[in-house]
Design a protein around this motif. Structure first.
Motif, PDB file in Angstrom:
ATOM      1  N   ARG A 150       1.223  24.834 -32.785  1.00  0.00           N
ATOM      2  CA  ARG A 150       2.998  25.423 -33.191  1.00  0.00           C
ATOM      3  C   ARG A 150       2.955  26.547 -33.895  1.00  0.00           C
ATOM      4  O   ARG A 150       4.190  27.180 -34.181  1.00  0.00           O
ATOM      5  N   SER A 151       1.653  26.707 -34.684  1.00  0.00           N
ATOM      6  CA  SER A 151       2.008  28.071 -35.876  1.00  0.00           C
ATOM      7  C   SER A 151       1.921  29.677 -34.606  1.00  0.00           C
ATOM      8  O   SER A 151       1.084  29.355 -33.467  1.00  0.00           O
ATOM      9  N   GLU A 152       2.562  30.421 -35.137  1.00  0.00           N
ATOM     10  CA  GLU A 152       1.617  31.651 -34.293  1.00  0.00           C
ATOM     11  C   GLU A 152       1.006  32.094 -34.831  1.00  0.00           C
ATOM     12  O   GLU A 152       0.606  32.080 -36.379  1.00  0.00           O
ATOM     13  N   ILE A 153      -0.189  32.660 -34.241  1.00  0.00           N
ATOM     14  CA  ILE A 153      -1.761  32.969 -34.385  1.00  0.00           C
ATOM     15  C   ILE A 153      -1.893  34.158 -34.040  1.00  0.00           C
ATOM     16  O   ILE A 153      -1.417  34.216 -33.378  1.00  0.00           O
ATOM     17  N   ILE A 154      -1.972  35.196 -35.057  1.00  0.00           N
ATOM     18  CA  ILE A 154      -2.573  36.356 -35.206  1.00  0.00           C
ATOM     19  C   ILE A 154      -3.920  36.317 -35.703  1.00  0.00           C
ATOM     20  O   ILE A 154      -4.467  36.468 -36.943  1.00  0.00           O
ATOM     21  N   MET A 155      -4.862  36.751 -34.663  1.00  0.00           N
ATOM     22  CA  MET A 155      -5.880  36.990 -35.155  1.00  0.00           C
ATOM     23  C   MET A 155      -6.670  38.731 -34.548  1.00  0.00           C
ATOM     24  O   MET A 155      -5.760  39.559 -34.191  1.00  0.00           O
ATOM     25  N   VAL A 156      -7.127  38.842 -35.836  1.00  0.00           N
ATOM     26  CA  VAL A 156      -7.923  40.460 -35.441  1.00  0.00           C
ATOM     27  C   VAL A 156      -9.195  40.708 -35.520  1.00  0.00           C
ATOM     28  O   VAL A 156     -10.333  40.037 -35.820  1.00  0.00           O
ATOM     29  N   THR A 157      -9.473  41.740 -34.026  1.00  0.00           N
ATOM     30  CA  THR A 157     -11.138  41.480 -34.347  1.00  0.00           C
ATOM     31  C   THR A 157     -10.838  43.210 -33.906  1.00  0.00           C
ATOM     32  O   THR A 157     -10.286  43.873 -33.744  1.00  0.00           O
ATOM     33  N   ASN A 158     -12.319  43.236 -33.986  1.00  0.00           N
ATOM     34  CA  ASN A 158     -13.315  45.539 -34.030  1.00  0.00           C
ATOM     35  C   ASN A 158     -12.890  45.425 -32.010  1.00  0.00           C
ATOM     36  O   ASN A 158     -13.674  44.786 -32.256  1.00  0.00           O
ATOM     37  N   GLU A 159     -13.011  46.515 -31.766  1.00  0.00           N
ATOM     38  CA  GLU A 159     -12.827  46.712 -30.192  1.00  0.00           C
ATOM     39  C   GLU A 159     -14.087  47.314 -30.679  1.00  0.00           C
ATOM     40  O   GLU A 159     -14.849  48.565 -30.783  1.00  0.00           O
ATOM     41  N   LYS A 188      -4.965  47.920 -37.640  1.00  0.00           N
ATOM     42  CA  LYS A 188      -5.603  46.886 -37.097  1.00  0.00           C
ATOM     43  C   LYS A 188      -4.683  45.534 -38.426  1.00  0.00           C
ATOM     44  O   LYS A 188      -3.498  44.950 -37.517  1.00  0.00           O
ATOM     45  N   SER A 189      -5.531  46.003 -39.954  1.00  0.00           N
ATOM     46  CA  SER A 189      -4.697  45.190 -40.784  1.00  0.00           C
ATOM     47  C   SER A 189      -2.759  44.946 -40.420  1.00  0.00           C
ATOM     48  O   SER A 189      -2.544  44.486 -40.680  1.00  0.00           O
ATOM     49  N   ARG A 190      -2.682  46.477 -41.118  1.00  0.00           N
ATOM     50  CA  ARG A 190      -1.591  46.638 -41.536  1.00  0.00           C
ATOM     51  C   ARG A 190      -0.598  46.242 -39.775  1.00  0.00           C
ATOM     52  O   ARG A 190       0.178  45.640 -40.114  1.00  0.00           O
ATOM     53  N   LEU A 191      -1.088  45.720 -38.568  1.00  0.00           N
ATOM     54  CA  LEU A 191      -0.286  45.760 -38.280  1.00  0.00           C
ATOM     55  C   LEU A 191      -0.163  44.089 -37.781  1.00  0.00           C
ATOM     56  O   LEU A 191       1.037  43.248 -37.412  1.00  0.00           O
ATOM     57  N   ALA A 192      -1.418  43.036 -38.369  1.00  0.00           N
ATOM     58  CA  ALA A 192      -0.942  42.465 -38.076  1.00  0.00           C
ATOM     59  C   ALA A 192      -0.228  41.669 -38.738  1.00  0.00           C
ATOM     60  O   ALA A 192       0.469  40.399 -39.221  1.00  0.00           O
ATOM     61  N   GLU A 193      -0.482  42.230 -40.540  1.00  0.00           N
ATOM     62  CA  GLU A 193      -0.226  42.075 -41.120  1.00  0.00           C
ATOM     63  C   GLU A 193       1.961  42.240 -41.470  1.00  0.00           C
ATOM     64  O   GLU A 193       2.736  41.240 -41.932  1.00  0.00           O
TER      65      GLU A 193
END
Length: 186
Positions: free
Chosen positions: A131-140, A12-17
């Motif tokens: 206005r920013s692109e917000i990318i949130m990471v969470t655990n399923e 997940k973190s790698r994709l978010a980054e």
């Protein structure tokens, strides 16, 4: 808003980054990385250090888990991309703030969720209005067995409802399994 979910150590973190880098490069801006983890022991300190080393050095990092809606409002004019890592850790920290040293078997979990709800709603409002692109990471957390202990069961319930709320508002939702990204919304 982009939500990235998946199991622990799924990528997940790698994709978010990666997404943050792509979006920041496209607009010529920088990234604000909101890190919600706390150093609780040596192992966690090492994990945090590894995450820090993986991120580009020019990204700005805000370490915290409280009032993140306000942080997004204040910083969105300066950062076209914001990564919030991670919702589940933020919830954990907020729950322990609220519960203190109380016996988990005696907690009023309905009161806890009522206390959390406006904070999550404010974060969502700030994220969807930004206005920013917000990318949130969470655990399923819903793919495993139901935990044995009440605190863990209630945490699973709370995190599941929060994740549903975030996914409903997100423009995109990605599910990551074994490093493979599956875009499931947007």
């Amino acid at each position: 808003m982009i939500l990235i979910t998946g199991g622990a150590r799924s990528g997940k973190s790698r994709l978010a980054e990666q997404l943050a880098n792509e979006k920041a490069s496209a607009c010529g801006g920088n990234v604000l990385y909101i890190a919600t983890s706390l150093v609780t022991d040596d192992e966690m300190a090492r994990r945090i250090e590894q995450h820090q080393q993986m991120r580009p050095s020019h990204w700005r990092t805000h370490e915290g888990y409280r009032q993140l809606g306000n942080e997004i409002r204040q910083q969105s004019a300066f950062f076209p991309v914001v990564v919030l890592e991670c919702i589940t850790t933020m919830l954990t920290n907020l729950i322990f703030d609220w519960a203190g040293d109380s016996d988990p078997d005696r907690l009023d979990y309905l009161a806890l969720e009522r206390w959390l709800e406006p904070q999550i709603d404010d974060l969502l409002k700030a994220s969807t209005e930004s206005r920013s692109e917000i990318i949130m990471v969470t655990n399923e957390l819903g793919c495993g067995i139901v935990p044995e202990y009440p605190l863990a069961r209630h945490f699973l319930d709370i995190a599941g409802r929060v994740n549903q709320k975030l996914a409903q508002q997100a423009n995109e939702v990605h599910f990551v399994v074994s490093g493979i990204d599956m875009k499931i919304k947007g």
